[in-house]
Design an enzyme around this catalytic site. Structure first.
Site, PDB file in Angstrom:
ATOM      1  N   HIS A 133       5.281  14.258  12.009  1.00 59.34           N
ATOM      2  CA  HIS A 133       6.431  15.155  11.820  1.00 59.34           C
ATOM      3  C   HIS A 133       7.586  14.519  11.078  1.00 59.34           C
ATOM      4  O   HIS A 133       8.691  15.077  11.079  1.00 59.34           O
ATOM      5  CB  HIS A 133       6.971  15.651  13.165  1.00 59.34           C
ATOM      6  CG  HIS A 133       6.064  16.585  13.883  1.00 59.34           C
ATOM      7  ND1 HIS A 133       6.091  17.948  13.696  1.00 59.34           N
ATOM      8  CD2 HIS A 133       5.085  16.351  14.767  1.00 59.34           C
ATOM      9  CE1 HIS A 133       5.176  18.504  14.458  1.00 59.34           C
ATOM     10  NE2 HIS A 133       4.542  17.553  15.126  1.00 59.34           N
TER      11      HIS A 133
ATOM     12  N   LYS B 150      21.230  22.995  12.863  1.00 55.06           N
ATOM     13  CA  LYS B 150      20.092  22.086  13.044  1.00 55.06           C
ATOM     14  C   LYS B 150      20.651  20.805  13.651  1.00 55.06           C
ATOM     15  O   LYS B 150      21.870  20.646  13.757  1.00 55.06           O
ATOM     16  CB  LYS B 150      19.405  21.784  11.709  1.00 55.06           C
ATOM     17  CG  LYS B 150      20.354  21.340  10.581  1.00 55.06           C
ATOM     18  CD  LYS B 150      19.623  21.132   9.261  1.00 55.06           C
ATOM     19  CE  LYS B 150      19.298  22.406   8.523  1.00 55.06           C
ATOM     20  NZ  LYS B 150      17.894  22.656   8.355  1.00 55.06           N
ATOM     21  N   ARG B 151      19.771  19.885  14.075  1.00 57.88           N
ATOM     22  CA  ARG B 151      20.261  18.605  14.564  1.00 57.88           C
ATOM     23  C   ARG B 151      21.089  17.910  13.482  1.00 57.88           C
ATOM     24  O   ARG B 151      20.882  18.131  12.286  1.00 57.88           O
ATOM     25  CB  ARG B 151      19.079  17.718  14.975  1.00 57.88           C
ATOM     26  CG  ARG B 151      18.501  18.091  16.317  1.00 57.88           C
ATOM     27  CD  ARG B 151      19.491  17.908  17.442  1.00 57.88           C
ATOM     28  NE  ARG B 151      19.730  16.515  17.714  1.00 57.88           N
ATOM     29  CZ  ARG B 151      19.262  15.861  18.759  1.00 57.88           C
ATOM     30  NH1 ARG B 151      18.534  16.475  19.675  1.00 57.88           N
ATOM     31  NH2 ARG B 151      19.530  14.583  18.930  1.00 57.88           N
TER      32      ARG B 151
ATOM     33  N   LYS C 177      20.050  15.367   6.630  1.00 55.78           N
ATOM     34  CA  LYS C 177      20.166  16.832   6.597  1.00 55.78           C
ATOM     35  C   LYS C 177      21.454  17.274   5.886  1.00 55.78           C
ATOM     36  O   LYS C 177      21.620  18.437   5.558  1.00 55.78           O
ATOM     37  CB  LYS C 177      20.105  17.405   8.014  1.00 55.78           C
ATOM     38  CG  LYS C 177      18.738  17.186   8.703  1.00 55.78           C
ATOM     39  CD  LYS C 177      18.745  17.753  10.107  1.00 55.78           C
ATOM     40  CE  LYS C 177      17.504  17.396  10.925  1.00 55.78           C
ATOM     41  NZ  LYS C 177      16.326  18.242  10.614  1.00 55.78           N
TER      42      LYS C 177
ATOM     43  N   THR D 185      11.851  24.452  10.230  1.00 59.59           N
ATOM     44  CA  THR D 185      11.325  25.715  10.738  1.00 59.59           C
ATOM     45  C   THR D 185      12.468  26.718  10.868  1.00 59.59           C
ATOM     46  O   THR D 185      12.241  27.923  10.803  1.00 59.59           O
ATOM     47  CB  THR D 185      10.642  25.530  12.112  1.00 59.59           C
ATOM     48  OG1 THR D 185      11.483  24.699  12.932  1.00 59.59           O
ATOM     49  CG2 THR D 185       9.292  24.865  11.956  1.00 59.59           C
TER      50      THR D 185
ATOM     51  N   LYS E 206      12.933  30.928  10.002  1.00 57.49           N
ATOM     52  CA  LYS E 206      13.515  31.943  10.893  1.00 57.49           C
ATOM     53  C   LYS E 206      14.625  32.715  10.184  1.00 57.49           C
ATOM     54  O   LYS E 206      14.753  33.937  10.342  1.00 57.49           O
ATOM     55  CB  LYS E 206      14.040  31.278  12.175  1.00 57.49           C
ATOM     56  CG  LYS E 206      12.923  30.643  13.009  1.00 57.49           C
ATOM     57  CD  LYS E 206      13.446  29.643  14.045  1.00 57.49           C
ATOM     58  CE  LYS E 206      12.304  28.762  14.550  1.00 57.49           C
ATOM     59  NZ  LYS E 206      12.778  27.589  15.305  1.00 57.49           N
TER      60      LYS E 206
HETATM   61  C1  7GP Z   1      10.801  17.590  12.917  1.00 56.34           C
HETATM   62  C2  7GP Z   1      11.034  17.465  11.415  1.00 56.34           C
HETATM   63  O1  7GP Z   1      12.230  16.761  11.174  1.00 56.34           O
HETATM   64  C3  7GP Z   1      11.121  18.865  10.823  1.00 56.34           C
HETATM   65  O2  7GP Z   1      11.229  18.790   9.440  1.00 56.34           O
HETATM   66  C4  7GP Z   1       9.874  19.671  11.206  1.00 56.34           C
HETATM   67  O3  7GP Z   1      10.019  21.011  10.824  1.00 56.34           O
HETATM   68  C5  7GP Z   1       9.671  19.638  12.713  1.00 56.34           C
HETATM   69  O4  7GP Z   1       9.592  18.299  13.168  1.00 56.34           O
HETATM   70  C6  7GP Z   1       8.398  20.337  13.134  1.00 56.34           C
HETATM   71  O5  7GP Z   1       7.312  19.856  12.438  1.00 56.34           O
HETATM   72  N1  7GP Z   1      10.745  16.296  13.548  1.00 56.34           N
HETATM   73  C7  7GP Z   1      11.249  16.122  14.768  1.00 56.34           C
HETATM   74  O6  7GP Z   1      11.746  17.026  15.415  1.00 56.34           O
HETATM   75  C8  7GP Z   1      11.128  14.778  15.317  1.00 56.34           C
HETATM   76  O7  7GP Z   1      11.613  14.464  16.372  1.00 56.34           O
HETATM   77  C9  7GP Z   1      10.327  12.614  15.066  1.00 56.34           C
HETATM   78  O8  7GP Z   1      10.427  13.924  14.584  1.00 56.34           O
HETATM   79  C10 7GP Z   1       8.919  12.219  15.116  1.00 56.34           C
END
Ligand code: 7GP
Length: 839
Positions: free
Chosen positions: A374, A565-566, A571, A673, A677
């Site tokens: 991810h 978003k976070r 970002k 994501t 939305k």
């Molecule tokens: C997130 C990604 O930053 C985001 O781009 C993606 O849409 C989402 O996962 C779902 O695939 N990543 C995280 O939330 C995270 O904690 C660390 O990644 C491994």
């Protein structure tokens, strides 16, 4: 001992009474009943929360039939099952969602309203189960929804954190964190299953011994034992009889663990040991896209993985399926590397406990797991110091060394004499403090590795995991993320759902591609008018929420420009801020300038230890303070920061957005994501060619998307050729004025120190290329203004965005996982005919 099935049928609960009946009269009666018997309250004494609980139990009673029948069906058939392993599930409130799934939203609303209660207020009573940080956790929740809707047998496995993601508040514009006590008033959706508790071991050492056939075996002698107790939550499919299970583990101290011999007479010590055990599932780590390498985190990861695998063996053997068919019974998906210790744990169970030979165990393991990555950020790739790992999981460390040893032999054969490659591929990182690369373990132990958007998968292959790609090209796949239209349209945007359904029927809710039929109405003036009215209504609702929460009055006719978003530098929330200050400066220089009125809405949490992200939050609040008060602005700009962004708040924001901000540095956001939305709810996107933005633009058409900024390649080139942000600062007067205003203390009551670290980082370093993208972004925003002033054009683009967002359904994504990765088929659950009657 079990009742035979035919007897069970005789004893099964009839739903033709008020306890589970679906008529408004039954619902009212059942609600009052639950208030009396479960909450122990009569209406005069009941609180809002009592009413919420009574209603939740009323709904739960109505889904138990589905849940029990689903479990019975899977058990009877020994169905192949997806086990979704995730350290995070960001489920959002369950009540409204379950009402939608059961198709009883309207009846229940009527029943509650008839009783003189405020239905919306009761929905709002449910605390957010914040068991995740952001995208990764929310994706897991959308996937559970689609798995149930597509009738795929599924178990979600994770941790029942007592405290979820912290609650965010502001003090003088700074983020402060408060503990999230989401379980304080009870959770009506979970059922504890103490009978399925499991023992989990930690620490100690290993010994070798010879078994009855004189073979060498290893035994792990732990020095700590913790109990894992499962809590189950039903996951209903939309308008199906399927109800899958989310099984979350809580850590408890073992009653029987010999306290006396360890702490003779030390009662307090024994109680302390209990506290230590229970700490394991206390709190969610609040980091998104970064890893800290803390012992408690590894403990959490091993804890839930060990519990889950043990639980799966219980199920397997309970259904009389031989051990050797574990990988046929279960397809395990690793949601990032957080559960990747499962690879070593499954090997341990097969080799040490069930005495299977290594090669067969390894082949089964690789056929069981698949791994989703991810992130592209190096700081988020988990590595555990070997020393820490060995102290906590001594046997797993030995197994990982053995796996690595055999793997590197394989690499030597494929790439003879390539020592550098061996070092790069090794599961053990020898540079600096020796550590274990969990992404490597996950790649090696899995049959499939996937990225979450097309660009992301390409970058994994070319960059982050390129050596693994060279070794095992067949393992790599793309699975572009998706979101559930049930929560993010049907539940959260009822009016738009209704309008769409009037035009094209309701099949789109399960087959989102059907939204395409809306294209026929994109130019229809009457439809456009209805479309605009609905958007305006959502904006009015949000405006009153904003006023209630912040005291700010915003104009629903202004453009709602939303960035939620976070918080992370990649970002680029601060790029949005540079734009806002640019507009503000234009007004200050020319107070009568014409400008499309905009309301800028921010939301999102920063990791408590991420200092720069918190500084950006402070700057947003500081700019808001100045801009919102300045009489020269005359309402043309309003800056709103809604605190504590979570699923609940998100559901209010997407329907009310005109413009969706997706402005990360190209090559950094794995997918996103939220971007999907927004588009699904008719917002237009301004974005870079990053993550799934690329695919959104492709689907909705370049004409219906506001593109700006460097491409990934250009970012790489610029970095390679020595990027000099100061050059942009010095050569662009409008940019310079923005930066100088911040630096001068204009937004901080003369304090020139507070934002200096941010300014220094931007002008001297700018690792995320804000200054390079600034002009392109500001120009693109002028295009946005121009388009917004043409209502017809904007509305048409909005309709086309919705009509063409079918691809981003999590149903499509899950169907691809089923076909290409899990190789699993749906299982139809048949309710007894008497229970199938619709209301
Ligand atoms: C997130 C990604 O930053 C985001 O781009 C993606 O849409 C989402 O996962 C779902 O695939 N990543 C995280 O939330 C995270 O904690 C660390 O990644 C491994």
């Amino acid at each position: 001992q079990h009742l035979p099935n035919d007897q069970l049928a005789q004893h099964s609960i009839s739903t033709s009474n008020y306890r589970t009946g679906m008529t408004v009269a039954d619902l009212k009666q059942a609600f009052l009943d639950n208030l009396f018997y479960d909450q122990g309250k009569f209406p005069g004494l009941a609180t809002q929360h009592d009413y919420y609980m009574a209603l939740a139990f009323t709904v739960r009673d109505r889904l138990l039939q589905h849940w029990n029948h689903t479990a019975a069906t899977y058990t009877e058939r020994g169905s192949r099952t997806v086990a979704y392993f995730s350290a995070e599930f960001l489920m959002g409130p369950q009540l409204g969602k379950n009402l939608i799934s059961l198709s009883i939203f309207d009846q229940v609303k009527e029943a509650i309203t008839d009783l003189g209660l405020d239905f919306e207020m009761l929905l709002d009573e449910e605390p957010e189960p914040g068991l995740g940080n952001g995208g990764l956790g929310r994706l897991a929740a959308c996937y559970l929804d689609s798995l149930a809707t597509l009738e795929i047998p599924t178990l979600g496995y994770g941790i029942r954190y007592e405290f979820g993601i912290f609650q965010q508040d502001f003090q003088e514009g700074w983020q402060v964190e408060k503990t999230d006590k989401w379980l304080r008033l009870g959770n009506p959706w979970e059922i504890k299953r103490p009978e399925w508790e499991v023992e989990v071991k930690f620490g100690g050492h290993t010994v070798t011994y010879r078994d009855e056939n004189s073979r060498y075996r290893v035994r792990w002698i732990p020095d700590q034992i913790v109990m894992g107790v499962p809590y189950d939550t039903p996951i209903l499919g939309y308008q199906t009889s399927t109800a899958n299970t989310l099984r979350l583990w809580t850590a408890e101290a073992p009653e029987s663990f010999n306290f006396a011999s360890f702490n003779s007479g030390d009662y307090l010590g024994a109680v302390y040991a209990k506290v230590i055990s229970e700490n394991i599932s206390k709190v969610l780590y609040p980091n998104d896209d970064s890893s800290q390498g803390k012992q408690l985190r590894l403990t959490q990861q091993y804890f839930f993985v060990a519990c889950s695998l043990r639980d799966m063996f219980r199920i397997l053997l309970g259904q009389g399926i031989p051990l050797e068919r574990f990988h046929e019974k279960f397809a395990v998906q690793l949601n990032d590397t957080h559960p990747s210790i499962a690879v070593a744990e499954l090997m341990r169970l097969l080799v040490d406990i069930y005495h299977m030979d290594w090669d067969q165990a390894w082949s089964m393991t690789q056929r069981t797991f698949a791994y989703t990555n991810h992130t592209l950020l190096p700081e988020a790739l988990e590595q555990w110091p070997v020393e820490l790992f060995g102290r906590l999981l001594p046997r797993h460390l030995e197994l990982i060394y053995e796996i690595n040893h055999r793997f590197l032999d394989e690499v030597r054969i494929k790439f003879p004499g390539d020592e550098a490659r061996l070092a790069r591929l090794s599961l053990i990182n020898d540079r600096g403090e020796r550590s274990i690369r969990m992404a490597h373990l996950a790649c090696l132990g899995s049959h499939t590795v996937n990225g979450v958007a097309a660009l992301h998968t390409e970058l994994l292959k070319q960059d982050v995991l390129t050596d693994f790609y060279a070794m095992y090209p067949h393992k790599f796949q793309n699975k572009t993320n998706g979101v559930t239209p049930r929560r993010f349209m049907v539940l959260s945007n009822a009016k738009l759902t209704q309008l769409i359904t009037e035009k094209i029927g309701d099949q789109w809710i399960k087959s989102l591609d059907q939204l395409q039929q809306l294209e026929a109405y994109a130019d229809d003036a009457e439809f456009q008018e209805a479309w605009r009215e609905i958007k305006l209504g959502c904006k009015r609702d949000l405006a009153s929420f904003i006023q209630q929460q912040t005291g700010l009055i915003v104009d629903p006719q202004s453009m709602f420009d939303v960035l939620v978003k976070r918080f992370h530098e990649y970002k680029r929330q601060h790029l949005k801020l540079l734009h806002i200050i640019t507009l503000y400066n234009r007004i200050k220089a020319n107070p009568d300038i014409e400008m499309i009125p905009r309301t800028f809405i921010f939301g999102g949490k920063a990791a408590p230890g991420y200092w720069m992200a918190k500084l950006i939050i402070k700057l947003i609040n500081s700019v808001a303070d100045v801009v919102n008060r300045d009489p020269d602005v005359r309402g043309r700009l309003k800056v709103v920061f809604l605190k504590n962004f979570n699923v609940k708040l998100a559901q209010q924001l997407y329907p009310a957005a005109d413009l969706s901000e997706q402005i990360s540095t190209a090559g950094k956001e794995a997918s996103g994501t939220g971007n999907m939305k927004f588009s699904l709810n008719g917002a237009l996107t301004i974005g870079t060619l990053d993550g799934a933005n690329v695919e959104i633009r492709k689907q909705v058409g370049a004409d219906n998307f506001f593109l700006f900024g460097l491409t990934t390649e250009q970012v790489y080139d610029l970095r390679g050729n020595g990027y000099c942000p100061r050059h942009y600062y010095e050569s662009n007067p409008e940019l310079k004025l923005v930066i100088d205003r911040i630096a001068s203390g204009f937004f901080s009551r003369g304090d020139t120190a507070v934002f200096k670290p941010l300014i220094d980082s931007l002008v001297n370093d700018d690792p995320y290329f804000l200054l390079a993208d600034f002009q392109s972004y500001v120009d693109c925003q002028s295009q946005v203004d121009l388009t917004f002033s043409d209502r017809t054009a904007w509305t048409k683009m909005s309709i086309l965005n919705v009509a063409r967002s079918g691809f981003f359904s999590s149903d499509r994504a899950i169907q691809e996982y089923c076909d290409d990765i899990w190789r699993i088929e749906p299982v139809n659950v048949d309710l007894p005919s008497s229970d199938r009657d619709s209301p």
